[in-house]
Write a protein that holds these residues in place. Structure first.
Motif, PDB file in Angstrom:
ATOM      1  N   ASN A   4      -0.067 -10.066   4.111  1.00  0.00           N
ATOM      2  CA  ASN A   4      -0.364  -8.869   4.892  1.00  0.00           C
ATOM      3  C   ASN A   4      -1.861  -8.796   5.153  1.00  0.00           C
ATOM      4  O   ASN A   4      -2.652  -9.429   4.451  1.00  0.00           O
ATOM      5  N   PRO A   5      -2.245  -8.003   6.163  1.00  0.00           N
ATOM      6  CA  PRO A   5      -1.410  -7.172   7.021  1.00  0.00           C
ATOM      7  C   PRO A   5      -0.634  -7.996   8.056  1.00  0.00           C
ATOM      8  O   PRO A   5      -1.062  -9.066   8.462  1.00  0.00           O
ATOM      9  N   CYS A  39     -13.279  -2.637   7.911  1.00  0.00           N
ATOM     10  CA  CYS A  39     -12.774  -1.794   6.822  1.00  0.00           C
ATOM     11  C   CYS A  39     -13.592  -1.933   5.554  1.00  0.00           C
ATOM     12  O   CYS A  39     -14.312  -2.909   5.349  1.00  0.00           O
ATOM     13  N   TYR A  75     -12.187  -1.743   1.448  1.00  0.00           N
ATOM     14  CA  TYR A  75     -10.836  -1.815   0.879  1.00  0.00           C
ATOM     15  C   TYR A  75     -10.883  -2.075  -0.622  1.00  0.00           C
ATOM     16  O   TYR A  75     -11.563  -2.987  -1.085  1.00  0.00           O
ATOM     17  N   ASP A 112      -7.566  -0.887  -2.470  1.00  0.00           N
ATOM     18  CA  ASP A 112      -6.125  -1.102  -2.451  1.00  0.00           C
ATOM     19  C   ASP A 112      -5.553  -0.241  -1.332  1.00  0.00           C
ATOM     20  O   ASP A 112      -6.308   0.395  -0.588  1.00  0.00           O
ATOM     21  N   ASP A 113      -4.223  -0.201  -1.210  1.00  0.00           N
ATOM     22  CA  ASP A 113      -3.608   0.497  -0.072  1.00  0.00           C
ATOM     23  C   ASP A 113      -3.809   2.001  -0.120  1.00  0.00           C
ATOM     24  O   ASP A 113      -3.565   2.694   0.874  1.00  0.00           O
ATOM     25  N   ASN A 114      -4.233   2.537  -1.251  1.00  0.00           N
ATOM     26  CA  ASN A 114      -4.491   3.969  -1.369  1.00  0.00           C
ATOM     27  C   ASN A 114      -5.978   4.298  -1.442  1.00  0.00           C
ATOM     28  O   ASN A 114      -6.343   5.456  -1.616  1.00  0.00           O
ATOM     29  N   ALA A 143      -9.012   3.014   0.872  1.00  0.00           N
ATOM     30  CA  ALA A 143      -9.557   2.181   1.942  1.00  0.00           C
ATOM     31  C   ALA A 143     -10.022   3.060   3.088  1.00  0.00           C
ATOM     32  O   ALA A 143      -9.495   4.168   3.299  1.00  0.00           O
ATOM     33  N   ASN A 148     -10.543   2.494   7.153  1.00  0.00           N
ATOM     34  CA  ASN A 148     -10.193   1.522   8.184  1.00  0.00           C
ATOM     35  C   ASN A 148     -10.599   2.025   9.563  1.00  0.00           C
ATOM     36  O   ASN A 148     -10.250   3.154   9.948  1.00  0.00           O
ATOM     37  N   GLU A 178      -7.230   5.907   3.771  1.00  0.00           N
ATOM     38  CA  GLU A 178      -5.983   5.703   3.038  1.00  0.00           C
ATOM     39  C   GLU A 178      -5.951   6.537   1.748  1.00  0.00           C
ATOM     40  O   GLU A 178      -6.966   6.647   1.056  1.00  0.00           O
ATOM     41  N   PRO A 179      -4.749   7.135   1.486  1.00  0.00           N
ATOM     42  CA  PRO A 179      -3.496   7.015   2.235  1.00  0.00           C
ATOM     43  C   PRO A 179      -3.534   7.846   3.522  1.00  0.00           C
ATOM     44  O   PRO A 179      -3.873   9.018   3.505  1.00  0.00           O
ATOM     45  N   SER A 180      -3.181   7.193   4.618  1.00  0.00           N
ATOM     46  CA  SER A 180      -3.321   7.823   5.933  1.00  0.00           C
ATOM     47  C   SER A 180      -2.250   8.855   6.220  1.00  0.00           C
ATOM     48  O   SER A 180      -2.340   9.558   7.232  1.00  0.00           O
TER      49      SER A 180
END
Length: 908
Positions: free
Chosen positions: A722-723, A788, A790, A792-794, A796, A798, A817-819
């Protein structure tokens, strides 16, 4: 049947391979791992493919104008003739793959003459070490050339016209005399000459910088002594390998240079009217279009000793490279002299600056005349103009203070001047404005963030940056600092760490204890700060030198840099311009007449005088070199220098299959083009304006998956991830000759490969700014540009540019994030008239807010958004990520390329 087809394919491959081998061009790899090819040029563009294929070997003899690596046991007499004086005490021999030249000085000398004659336009590179004498009074090695027929046996040569001795001393020689010219032949009275120095008082005195080139005539013993020269100790030392180049060009200039110098200091050659060769205040002006035919201008104050300040006066010079400086036509230095003091002592001129006035077409040369003896401190700011031929009378400038720094705003037609008033306690910085550069008004106090008193200030503009930059020195602190101000009227914020510390080793022979009034200019892309610095060493001697600073992790700092061709000295003499001549290498000497040992590892010669442009493209399985001549002349035996920072050759014996592209093969017969080692390697700096690197060598990317840019390493993602569940290409990024980062999406055997870079450093808070050169809003609807931070996914931040597969969708996206949290994402449609070329994107990550800003090249805001929800702001260090990827294969089936021209981080 299947086996028959396989056999046919293998047979065709073997035939193709054999054909390639027979058509392959000879090549040579020099000690700096530059690649040299042998072609001809007739004004047509030519292409050459380079394959990493076993079974090929370099061949210097087949490629170069002259070549020897001294691999045999004896001197190759087809190439060289030895000449010795005092044969029992001199040595010309091959030992352990080196040419050894040694002698005792006056009583003996060792010399070799290159048998191949030339007229002009030749440079001879010598890779060598020098021993003996470098710890004594002085040591030099020399290269000579002369004209006329060889006559007699080994010890005799009869040459009738001209001779040049190019030599460089390892240590400063206090007083030198050109004592005599000793014929190294028998008693013929004419011939090749060897220069001998004596410590007795005489007509030639170095006074701090030794002469580096002497022209002599073998019949009249005349000499042309350039003032000053640059000592060899600025670049090397005892038993340290180095490459020196000697040349005589098509204009009659005899030149000496050091090749591939990597250090954080280059010496300057500045003729001092007083002969002290010491300078303590320096100002440099650059104009890309040139002023009176030259790009670089300097106003600098000389200094002999603080006990006699009458020698501290402003002198004007020009340069074409920023290193070798010359007195302009119509100028008699110094142009700024001290006042007649009623106290009759401690009178000085100082703190110069020089700027061009487009309204008058003249240079404005500012300096301060001061007198600090008595009950008052007199500081008079003066200016003279220079029109290319004449220096005007001195005029008084309506402003007060020292440390003068002047900027001209072309848009507003306004001069800005900053001065330091040292009558105050503490010192105060003042800023004034003027429309004529003489009468300044609107006096304003300008603050600075340091607790120390400002001593010297030099203000600089940076391309593409609205802020002002400045160089600072402070009372009680001898380091050099850099500062910024948001605009002309704002206070300066000093960077906490020094730009250059006095205890930094700036060369192998210099130890500084104080930096003074220095000058700076940013490169066109703003990534390199070029510096001209004056410094005092532990012996109390003031010196001027050039260096460079770059920004890493938000901090500007001086560091090592590579210079392909560092000039030592140039002397013009046209009397031998069209006369056949030969090169002679001698062991050299120092003034105690003990001689030195010169150990030469390799010699390669090549023509100079033309500069073809070279482009290198990664074609997947091979590299392609494009050679574009800059004139239509037919030339053979010609070389072009390209920096050795891109090529991934492992040694001088790498096996390369180099073939001319068939369409242009008829033009590839007998000239030399050097495709530097820099062509196939990932590098962030290229100091040649005639090189364009189209893509980095695949070997560099695939073997390491790392590329260095903007002061740090960037790690490329590989495999499938990913992404977007994309395939990622570890060789999909490269840097061009403008120091721009390229990210690609390419179709590799029906598999689309994307590119993602992860920063070496992590950051917690700061301002992250990208400048994008590509028209990103015209990219395919299925592409995504990501800029970005970054963790982790929570955690970041972007900034994305994509239509997410919808041709009519929004193009610009901001995410925290989280978006999914309300207010953590914003989308913007961009006007069709905005293609995205030269746009800027900024993420401000602060403890109490996040701000995203996108602007056009002219500063017009495309979209701006601020989020102040503290609970959603990341609080841990994050990496920077830059990527180019796909949500689906490109709808038009074409490759995609993203160009980032700049990236900066300012730490919180």
């Amino acid at each position: 049947m299947k086996n028959s087809y396989m056999l046919l394919i293998v047979s065709l491959l073997l035939l193709t391979s054999a054909g390639v081998a027979s058509a392959a061009l000879p090549y040579y790899i020099d000690p700096q791992q530059n690649l040299w090819l042998n072609i001809s040029m007739d004004g047509s563009t030519q292409y050459f493919n380079v394959y990493n294929t076993p079974g090929y070997s370099p061949n210097g003899d087949a490629v170069m104008w002259a070549y020897d690596n001294f691999s045999s046991n004896n001197l190759d007499t087809s190439k060289w003739t030895s000449y010795k004086k005092g044969s029992s005490k001199s040595t010309v021999a091959i030992k352990n793959g080196q040419l050894i030249l040694s002698g005792s000085g006056v009583t003996s000398s060792a010399n070799v003459v290159l048998n191949k004659p030339f007229t002009n336009g030749i440079e001879l590179a010598v890779n060598e070490t020098i021993s003996k004498g470098t710890g004594d009074v002085g040591t030099y090695t020399d290269a000579s050339f002369g004209s006329g027929p060889l006559a007699g046996v080994t010890n005799e040569v009869d040459l009738d016209l001209c001779h040049i001795v190019l030599y460089s001393l390892h240590r400063l020689i206090s007083i030198l005399r050109l004592d005599n010219l000793v014929d190294i032949g028998s008693n013929s009275g004419t011939g090749w000459w060897h220069t001998v120095f004596s410590t007795v008082d005489g007509s030639f005195q170095s006074q701090g910088i030794s002469r580096s080139i002497i022209w002599t005539n073998s019949s009249t013993s005349d000499a042309i002594m350039p003032n000053p020269g640059i000592t060899l100790s600025e670049y090397t030392g005892e038993n340290l390998p180095h490459t020196v180049a000697y040349s005589y060009d098509t204009y009659g200039n005899a030149n000496m240079s050091m090749l591939n110098v990597n250090q954080n200091r280059l010496p300057l050659s500045i003729p001092d009217p007083y002969g002290c060769n010491q300078f303590n205040h320096i100002a440099v002006y650059y104009n890309s279009s040139g002023v009176f035919g030259h790009n670089w201008w300097m106003l600098v104050t000389t200094i002999c000793t603080y006990s006699d300040s009458k020698y501290e006066n402003a002198c004007l010079y020009y340069s074409d490279d920023g290193l070798l400086w010359y007195v302009p036509p119509g100028v008699t230095n110094p142009i700024g002299k001290q006042i007649v003091s009623k106290y009759d002592s401690n009178v000085y001129g100082s703190d110069p600056d020089v700027v061009y006035n487009p309204a008058t077409g003249k240079l404005m040369c500012y300096y301060v005349i001061g007198d600090d003896t008595g009950n008052v401190n007199v500081e008079d700011l003066k200016v003279r103009t220079y029109d290319g031929n004449t220096v005007s009378p001195e005029m008084k400038v309506i402003a007060h203070g020292v440390a003068t720094t002047v900027l001209y705003d072309n848009t507003a037609g306004t001069f800005y001047i900053w001065t330091v008033d040292n009558d105050s306690n503490p010192n105060v910085i003042y800023r004034y404005t003027s429309t004529d550069g003489i009468n300044f008004t609107n006096k304003q106090v300008v603050g600075q963030s340091s607790e120390c008193d400002p001593y010297h200030v030099k203000v600089i503009n940076r391309p593409g940056d609205s802020k002002l930059y400045a160089l600072f020195t402070f009372k009680g602190n001898n380091d050099l600092y850099i500062a910024t101000a948001n605009k002309y009227t704002d206070n300066f914020t000093i960077q906490n760490s020094p730009l250059l510390q006095v205890d930094d080793s700036s060369s192998i022979t210099h130890k500084n204890i104080e930096f003074s009034f220095s000058a700076g200019k940013f490169s066109d892309d703003g990534n390199i700060l070029k510096l001209w610095i004056t410094a005092k060493d532990t012996n109390g001697v003031w010196d001027a030198f050039y260096t460079q600073a770059t920004q890493a992790n938000g901090i500007w700092k001086v560091g090592n840099f590579t210079t392909l061709h560092a000039p030592v000295m140039t002397v013009k003499n046209e009397k031998c311009l069209n006369t056949p001549k030969q090169w002679m290498l001698s062991q050299g000497d120092y003034v105690n007449n003990k001689g030195v040992i010169r150990k030469i590892n390799e010699i390669w010669g090549y023509k100079i005088g033309h500069t073809p442009k070279v482009k290198v493209t990664n074609m997947g399985t091979y590299m392609q070199i494009e050679v574009v001549p800059t004139d239509s002349q037919k030339v053979t035996d010609y070389q072009v220098m390209i920096p050795a920072s891109f090529l991934n050759l492992s040694s001088q014996i790498d096996s390369l299959d180099i073939e001319p592209v068939p369409d242009d093969s008829e033009n590839t017969t007998n000239s030399q083009v050097m495709a530097s080692a820099s062509l196939l390697n990932s590098s962030s700096q290229n100091d040649s304006p005639d090189i364009e690197r189209v893509q980095a060598g695949k070997d560099t990317s695939t073997s390491k998956g790392v590329i260095n840019w903007k002061g740090q390493n960037w790690y490329l993602t590989g495999d499938k991830a990913n992404p977007g569940n994309n395939y990622w290409n570890t060789s999909g990024a490269w840097i061009d000759n403008q120091d721009r980062m390229h990210l690609t999406v390419v179709n590799n055997n029906s598999k689309w490969e994307c590119t993602m870079l992860n920063s070496q450093y992590t950051y917690c808070y700061g301002t992250f700014t990208w400048t994008v050169a590509s028209p990103v809003y015209t990219f395919d609807k299925n592409s995504v540009v990501g800029l970005c931070t970054y963790l982790d996914d929570n955690n970041a931040l972007n900034l994305g540019i994509s239509r997410w597969g919808d041709h009519n969708g929004n193009q610009l996206w901001y995410f925290i994030e989280p978006s999914i949290i309300k207010g953590n994402s914003k989308a913007y449609g961009v006007q069709p008239s905005i293609e995205g070329t030269n746009t800027t994107y900024r993420i401000e990550w602060k403890p109490n807010y996040i701000r995203f800003t996108s602007t056009k090249a002219d500063g017009t805001v495309i979209a701006d958004y601020t989020n102040t929800n503290i609970s959603t702001i990341p609080k841990e260090p994050e990496n920077v990520i830059m990527n180019l990827w796909l949500v689906d294969p490109p709808s038009d089936g074409k490759n995609i390329e993203l160009i980032l021209s700049n990236f900066t981080v300012t730490d919180e």
